[in-house]
Motif scaffolding. Structure first.
Motif, mmCIF file in Angstrom:
data_model
loop_
_atom_site.group_PDB
_atom_site.id
_atom_site.type_symbol
_atom_site.label_atom_id
_atom_site.label_comp_id
_atom_site.label_asym_id
_atom_site.label_seq_id
_atom_site.Cartn_x
_atom_site.Cartn_y
_atom_site.Cartn_z
ATOM 1 N N MET A 1 -13.027 19.221 31.048
ATOM 2 C CA MET A 1 -12.968 17.755 30.926
ATOM 3 C C MET A 1 -11.535 17.335 30.614
ATOM 4 O O MET A 1 -10.857 17.958 29.800
ATOM 5 C CB MET A 1 -13.906 17.274 29.813
ATOM 6 N N THR A 2 -11.057 16.277 31.291
ATOM 7 C CA THR A 2 -9.717 15.762 31.051
ATOM 8 C C THR A 2 -9.568 15.350 29.596
ATOM 9 O O THR A 2 -10.479 14.808 28.981
ATOM 10 C CB THR A 2 -9.455 14.543 31.958
ATOM 11 N N GLU A 3 -8.392 15.581 29.028
ATOM 12 C CA GLU A 3 -8.164 15.250 27.622
ATOM 13 C C GLU A 3 -7.656 13.829 27.467
ATOM 14 O O GLU A 3 -7.135 13.217 28.403
ATOM 15 C CB GLU A 3 -7.152 16.223 27.024
ATOM 16 N N ILE A 4 -7.787 13.325 26.235
ATOM 17 C CA ILE A 4 -7.214 12.022 25.899
ATOM 18 C C ILE A 4 -5.697 12.156 25.915
ATOM 19 O O ILE A 4 -5.142 13.079 25.318
ATOM 20 C CB ILE A 4 -7.699 11.571 24.503
ATOM 21 N N PRO A 5 -4.975 11.263 26.584
ATOM 22 C CA PRO A 5 -3.513 11.351 26.627
ATOM 23 C C PRO A 5 -2.895 11.240 25.229
ATOM 24 O O PRO A 5 -3.473 10.612 24.322
ATOM 25 C CB PRO A 5 -3.104 10.177 27.506
ATOM 26 N N GLN A 6 -1.717 11.816 25.059
ATOM 27 C CA GLN A 6 -1.079 11.866 23.751
ATOM 28 C C GLN A 6 -0.817 10.476 23.184
ATOM 29 O O GLN A 6 -1.011 10.231 21.989
ATOM 30 C CB GLN A 6 0.237 12.658 23.827
ATOM 31 N N ASP A 7 -0.383 9.532 24.024
ATOM 32 C CA ASP A 7 -0.075 8.192 23.503
ATOM 33 C C ASP A 7 -1.337 7.481 23.022
ATOM 34 O O ASP A 7 -1.300 6.741 22.026
ATOM 35 C CB ASP A 7 0.653 7.355 24.552
ATOM 36 N N VAL A 8 -2.472 7.727 23.685
ATOM 37 C CA VAL A 8 -3.736 7.133 23.233
ATOM 38 C C VAL A 8 -4.199 7.806 21.942
ATOM 39 O O VAL A 8 -4.711 7.146 21.029
ATOM 40 C CB VAL A 8 -4.813 7.246 24.331
ATOM 41 N N LYS A 9 -3.992 9.126 21.858
ATOM 42 C CA LYS A 9 -4.318 9.832 20.600
ATOM 43 C C LYS A 9 -3.554 9.244 19.424
ATOM 44 O O LYS A 9 -4.106 9.080 18.329
ATOM 45 C CB LYS A 9 -3.988 11.318 20.738
ATOM 46 N N LEU A 10 -2.291 8.920 19.637
ATOM 47 C CA LEU A 10 -1.490 8.347 18.550
ATOM 48 C C LEU A 10 -2.035 6.994 18.110
ATOM 49 O O LEU A 10 -2.008 6.665 16.917
ATOM 50 C CB LEU A 10 -0.031 8.213 18.999
ATOM 51 N N VAL A 11 -2.549 6.206 19.040
ATOM 52 C CA VAL A 11 -3.178 4.936 18.690
ATOM 53 C C VAL A 11 -4.416 5.180 17.836
ATOM 54 O O VAL A 11 -4.632 4.538 16.795
ATOM 55 C CB VAL A 11 -3.537 4.144 19.970
ATOM 56 N N LEU A 12 -5.257 6.138 18.264
ATOM 57 C CA LEU A 12 -6.469 6.461 17.494
ATOM 58 C C LEU A 12 -6.113 6.986 16.110
ATOM 59 O O LEU A 12 -6.738 6.610 15.100
ATOM 60 C CB LEU A 12 -7.297 7.498 18.256
#
Length: 451
Positions: A1-12
């Motif tokens: 499964m594709t992972e959450i992008p790093q920039d979106v992870k930083l938002v979370l």
């Protein structure tokens, strides 16, 4: 499964570090579960909009505070962050009059359109799926969250979104949801044409587009009633084994998933009902239907607020779809001059699909079209002269010969015609000689354009 992008992870992570819940939600989670790369990333949280704005400071834009939405800019994208909410009444069949913020993720998910879009996932891969979206994904089913009629009366555009998802994912629409779409279809008349256009375009480029259009003709006819006369119209012609509507759907299914080509296939025979005539033997003829189809297509595309460039390209392809192209250099050069390489290749795709939707005994133009494309490939490779830009002489050269005003452009066009037809080579000396001869034949060239 594709992972959450790093920039979106930083938002979370930033939201969680502030003591808030933070979940990826909706289409991005659906696409992750399907192994696709999401185009957009949406986040839902129990943080109030004011908290989100304060947390992300100058990176945050208050794009929809009345609905709890703040857009956060990252170096890679814009991430929409929306507070958990419940919706109030929908009085315009598009957006709620008011929203109430809640602390419940499940309550937020319950207001969404389809089960496959009502799933959420956090940083650690914790997954929330209270309405069975995963099971529906695995079964290839599109199902409303809750009562379909309520969902569609709240936001009528959800019907077009549903058809778009069904076409794009090649999913079936479960019976209760399908019945709701048919019952509520007329509500689309209250939706902005621009919004319908966006969803229709995504629908048409989906792999299941023809099947969806076949099953939901009543939805399409709300904004394009011109489609209806094609349905069941027997062409009474040995070249065709389908009625006009079925021919249209088969042609669309046989075409590449290109926006202009797919719209051309949908509209290329829209003028046939108005042009149909029977001869003494009862055979059907459709003289003039390309021009009539182009006229109608122009009106229909304007109604959905298409941009001028896209509309004009589609209309031109509709008008050209039935013109024969002889597989010879001059004929292909003429088409290349008139349309350009990109549009001519699209026209060949249109012609292939149109022919493949005819009676099997008459699907014999594929070889001829392949020959045309081979000539096109060679002309492009040779950088064959088909435009004034490529011509070996310029307006300045003609001015030096004594041409003035409009006569300069007229002579350049005559010279280009001669090159395209193969009468003259694209060589400077020979073109200048011919221009001099024309000036002697047409002495008025000296005075053309004088005031």
């Amino acid at each position: 499964m594709t992972e959450i992008p790093q920039d979106v992870k930083l938002v979370l992570e930033a939201l969680e570090a502030a003591g808030c819940e933070a979940w990826c939600v909706g289409g991005c989670v659906r696409d992750l579960r399907l192994g696709r790369t999401p185009g957009d990333w949406d986040v839902t949280t129990n943080a109030l909009p004011e908290q989100t704005l304060a947390l992300f400071k100058d990176r945050a834009i208050p794009t929809g505070l009345q609905h709890g939405t703040v857009t956060v800019r990252t170096p890679e994208r814009a991430v929409e962050i929306t507070t958990f909410r419940r919706d109030g009444d929908y009085r315009d069949h598009r957006r709620p009059e008011q929203v109430t913020f809640t602390t419940s993720l499940e309550e937020d998910l319950s207001r969404r359109d389809f089960t496959v879009n009502a799933m959420a996932m956090d940083l650690r891969g914790t997954f929330r799926d209270p309405f069975g979206g995963t099971a529906d994904l695995e079964a290839g089913i599109l199902r409303c969250v809750g009562e379909p009629d309520r969902r569609f009366r709240e936001d009528a555009l959800r019907m077009m979104r549903g058809l778009r998802f069904a076409a794009d994912l090649a999913f079936s629409i479960e019976p209760r949801t399908a019945e709701g779409i048919h019952r509520c279809a007329a509500l689309l008349a209250q939706i902005a044409p621009e919004r319908i256009q966006v969803e229709l375009t995504k629908l048409l480029t989906g792999r299941g587009a023809a099947e969806v259009l076949r099953a939901y003709l009543d939805v399409l006819s709300v904004f394009w009633p011109e489609i209806l006369p094609m349905v069941g119209l027997d062409q009474r012609n040995r070249h065709h084994c389908y009625d006009v509507w079925e021919h249209t759907l088969h042609a669309l299914a046989a075409s590449p998933a290109d926006i202009t080509v797919r719209y051309t296939m949908l509209l290329h025979d829209i003028g046939k009902p108005a042009c149909m005539r029977l001869d003494e033997a009862g055979r059907g003829h459709f003289r003039g239907h390309p021009a009539e189809s182009a006229r109608m297509a122009d009106q229909m595309l304007r109604r959905l607020r298409f941009d001028n460039q896209t509309r004009e390209r589609i209309v031109r392809l509709v008008e050209w779809h039935d013109r024969p192209i002889v597989p010879e250099d001059p004929a292909v050069r003429r088409c290349l001059r008139a349309l350009g390489e990109e549009e001519l290749r699209k026209l060949l795709a249109v012609k292939r699909a149109d022919n493949l939707a005819q009676a099997p005994a008459y699907q014999d133009r594929q070889r001829e079209l392949a020959q045309v494309e081979a000539i096109l490939d060679r002309l492009v490779e040779e950088d064959a002269c088909v435009s004034l830009r490529q011509l070996a002489v310029s307006g300045r050269d003609l001015l030096a010969l004594g041409y003035v005003g409009a006569a300069v452009g007229q002579e350049l066009e005559r010279l280009l015609d001669a090159v395209v037809e193969g009468v003259l080579p694209n060589e400077r000396a020979k073109l200048l000689k011919r221009a001099q001869e024309h000036r002697e034949i047409f002495p008025q060239a000296e005075n053309t354009g004088k005031r």
